[in-house]
Scaffold this motif. Structure first.
Motif, PDB file in Angstrom:
ATOM      1  N   UNK A 151       0.819  -1.215   0.000  1.00  0.00           N
ATOM      2  CA  UNK A 151       0.000   0.000   0.000  1.00  0.00           C
ATOM      3  C   UNK A 151       0.848   1.258   0.000  1.00  0.00           C
ATOM      4  N   UNK A 152       1.977   1.235   0.697  1.00  0.00           N
ATOM      5  CA  UNK A 152       2.840   2.424   0.718  1.00  0.00           C
ATOM      6  C   UNK A 152       3.401   2.767  -0.657  1.00  0.00           C
ATOM      7  N   UNK A 153       3.495   1.789  -1.546  1.00  0.00           N
ATOM      8  CA  UNK A 153       3.981   2.078  -2.895  1.00  0.00           C
ATOM      9  C   UNK A 153       2.925   2.781  -3.738  1.00  0.00           C
ATOM     10  N   UNK A 154       1.651   2.669  -3.336  1.00  0.00           N
ATOM     11  CA  UNK A 154       0.548   3.189  -4.142  1.00  0.00           C
ATOM     12  C   UNK A 154      -0.196   4.362  -3.500  1.00  0.00           C
ATOM     13  N   UNK A 155       0.076   4.645  -2.238  1.00  0.00           N
ATOM     14  CA  UNK A 155      -0.692   5.652  -1.509  1.00  0.00           C
ATOM     15  C   UNK A 155       0.230   6.691  -0.895  1.00  0.00           C
ATOM     16  N   UNK A 156      -0.135   7.953  -1.033  1.00  0.00           N
ATOM     17  CA  UNK A 156       0.574   9.040  -0.358  1.00  0.00           C
ATOM     18  C   UNK A 156       0.043   9.108   1.073  1.00  0.00           C
ATOM     19  N   UNK A 157       0.918   8.870   2.047  1.00  0.00           N
ATOM     20  CA  UNK A 157       0.521   8.833   3.455  1.00  0.00           C
ATOM     21  C   UNK A 157       1.188   9.983   4.188  1.00  0.00           C
ATOM     22  N   UNK A 158       0.389  10.757   4.941  1.00  0.00           N
ATOM     23  CA  UNK A 158       0.965  11.862   5.710  1.00  0.00           C
ATOM     24  C   UNK A 158       1.124  11.528   7.189  1.00  0.00           C
ATOM     25  N   UNK A 159       0.452  10.459   7.655  1.00  0.00           N
ATOM     26  CA  UNK A 159       0.578  10.094   9.064  1.00  0.00           C
ATOM     27  C   UNK A 159       0.108   8.671   9.297  1.00  0.00           C
ATOM     28  N   UNK A 160       0.712   8.057  10.312  1.00  0.00           N
ATOM     29  CA  UNK A 160       0.294   6.741  10.806  1.00  0.00           C
ATOM     30  C   UNK A 160      -0.313   6.940  12.192  1.00  0.00           C
TER      31      UNK A 160
END
Length: 129
Positions: free
Chosen positions: A58-67
């Motif tokens: 998922x991290x390869x396909x989604x821009x994540x700003x926080x966990x």
């Protein structure tokens, strides 16, 4: 046929629909799913697919700003917690009961076959610009 990225059509659909600050959850096989929240159940058997396999893809396909993680993961599942500490993305911790409440705001919960304690994360969508 899609050439790269997430092949699961339900996950790909959700990722394509995310806006800034929308949340999705990657969950172990025991996390309850609140009524009204879509669940994409990938679990096949205990441990398959693993939390880390799904998270990494998922991290390869989604821009994540926080966990957002459960505080309990620090002591109960240090291997998975350490993986988050190595990321260059802000990580926030909530008591597990509050994390479960927060999942009601998610667009989707992706259920894995993971069976280690507190292997759940809320991913908050960022923007690419």
């Amino acid at each position: 046929m899609k050439k790269q990225g997430v092949l699961n059509r339900d996950i790909a659909r959700v990722l394509a629909s995310l806006g800034h600050t929308d949340q999705i959850v990657i969950a172990d096989c025991g996390l309850p799913v609140p009524l009204g929240v879509e669940c994409i159940d990938l679990s096949l058997k205990y441990g398959v697919p693993s939390f880390l396999d799904v998270f990494t893809e998922l991290l390869t396909d989604m821009e994540v700003e926080a966990f957002i993680l459960a505080e309990e993961i620090k002591e109960e599942n240090p291997l998975i917690n350490q993986m988050f500490e190595l990321q260059a993305i802000p990580t926030y911790y909530l008591p597990h009961e509050k994390l479960k409440t927060e999942t009601s705001k998610a667009k989707v919960i992706i259920r894995t076959g993971e069976c280690t304690p507190y292997a759940n994360v809320i991913l908050r969508a960022g923007v690419i610009f």
